[in-house]
Design an enzyme around this catalytic site. Structure first.
Site, short mmCIF file in Angstrom:
data_model
loop_
_atom_site.label_atom_id
_atom_site.label_comp_id
_atom_site.label_asym_id
_atom_site.label_seq_id
_atom_site.Cartn_x
_atom_site.Cartn_y
_atom_site.Cartn_z
N VAL A 137 0.86 -1.17 0.00
CA VAL A 137 0.00 0.00 0.00
C VAL A 137 0.90 1.23 0.00
CG1 VAL A 137 -1.81 1.27 1.19
CG2 VAL A 137 -1.81 -1.24 1.23
N LYS A 138 0.59 2.15 -0.90
CA LYS A 138 1.46 3.31 -1.12
C LYS A 138 0.92 4.52 -0.36
CE LYS A 138 4.01 4.87 -5.20
NZ LYS A 138 3.98 4.85 -6.68
#
Length: 359
Positions: A137-138
């Site tokens: 997850v960025k």
């Protein structure tokens, strides 16, 4: 052995900075992986281009418009499917590397950049929706993002921290990762399942600093052009080594924790007068990742030269470059915050255009 494979042998993973449904459907992603690509990164601009230009999305988008979903809900349904499929295509790399490589990144909404609670909730939701353990997850390295990183790492989520520009950002993110791991260890979690990369953006530095140097004028200033991005990356890497291979991380490492990897982002050369691989060939080192857009990846495959440990070359020149910039009044921490805000604005604009497509 091609240059991507040679970089991997030298300790660096090369990731593709692109994803689209066509890339998966037409087998291009699988061929990249056969060539040695070890990960995939995405952002709102990448998905805007993919959906705007790709015919592959039209049937799915038409079907989604018949459902009671928001524009953002439709967007997420589209890209989550892409990310799931990409995770599955690259899964053998993940398994062969025991979770060190083989990841696909998906970014939370840029609208949440200054919303800690919203970022945490979105990251949890995206992680559950994708349901693949090779998802990163960025999250942006804003002040709110850094606090969210600590929380999410403490829950065992694997993250790609984006929009890092200065050493201040690097140190804040590394600290959040380490504190999160300490919380996870205290809760009895499995540290070995957590992966984290810290994305330092490079080419935007030279685009900005070169302009300032040209405004300053004179031989001394002009001689510094085109060197800031690489110098900052090398400085960041030294901080990485000191933190994650020093005494402060030793207990976590002994408990199975992985060091956070430095990732070089924004690696396509913006100035055509500069070498096309100026953010690739000089920055090869152990436990690093370089994420390349299509054109840069093609150039690396075509004529890239791999010198193991090139990131550690000529430390005196790195120190001199950064000192010379400071002597001219160029404050890299202040400019780093400016570049981060500019990057957030660009991603927010791209995200807004995305939602217009899915409305």
């Amino acid at each position: 052995m091609n240059p991507i494979q040679a970089a991997r042998a030298a300790g660096q993973q090369v990731w593709l900075d692109n994803l689209s449904r066509a890339l998966i459907n037409e087998g291009h992603l699988a061929r990249h992986i056969e060539n040695g690509v070890a990960g995939v990164t995405t952002n709102p601009a990448i998905f805007h281009k993919a959906i705007a230009e790709g015919q592959d999305y039209r049937p799915a988008l038409d079907a989604l418009r018949s459902e009671n979903l928001s524009a953002e809900g439709r967007y997420e349904r589209l890209v989550i499917e892409d990310v799931q499929r990409a995770c599955d295509v690259i899964r053998p790399v993940f398994e062969a590397s025991q979770g060190d490589a083989g990841y696909v990144s998906l970014e939370v909404s840029p609208a949440l950049a200054d919303d800690e609670a919203g970022t945490v909730a979105a990251a949890r939701r995206l992680r559950a929706a994708v349901a693949r353990d090779n998802l990163l997850v960025k999250i942006p390295a804003t002040a709110a993002g850094v606090r969210a990183i600590e929380t999410l790492t403490g829950e065992g989520l694997s993250l790609n921290v984006t929009l890092m520009f200065s050493l201040k950002h690097v140190d804040a993110v590394a600290g959040a990762y380490q504190r999160g791991l300490e919380k996870l260890a205290a809760a009895g979690g499995d540290l070995g399942k957590v992966r984290s990369v810290a994305s330092v953006f490079l080419s935007r530095w030279d685009a900005l600093v070169d302009k300032l140097l040209e405004e300053t004028g004179g031989d001394t200033a002009l001689a510094l052009r085109g060197k800031t991005g690489v110098a900052l990356a090398r400085q960041a890497y030294q901080h990485y080594l000191a933190r994650f291979h020093g005494e402060g991380f030793a207990a976590l490492a002994a408990a199975g924790a992985r060091p956070q990897s430095m990732l070089w982002a924004s690696t396509g050369t913006k100035n055509p007068a500069y070498p096309d691989l100026m953010y690739v060939e000089p920055l090869i080192g152990q436990e690093t990742v370089n994420t390349l857009p299509d054109a840069t990846l093609a150039a690396f495959l075509d004529h890239g030269q791999v010198q193991p440990g090139s990131i550690g070359a000529d430390p005196e020149a790195t120190t001199a470059q950064l000192a010379a910039l400071a002597s001219l009044g160029i404050d890299l921490d202040t400019l780093g915050d400016r570049l981060q805000q500019d990057g957030l604005a660009q991603f927010a604009t791209a995200f807004g255009k995305l939602l217009e497509l899915t409305a």
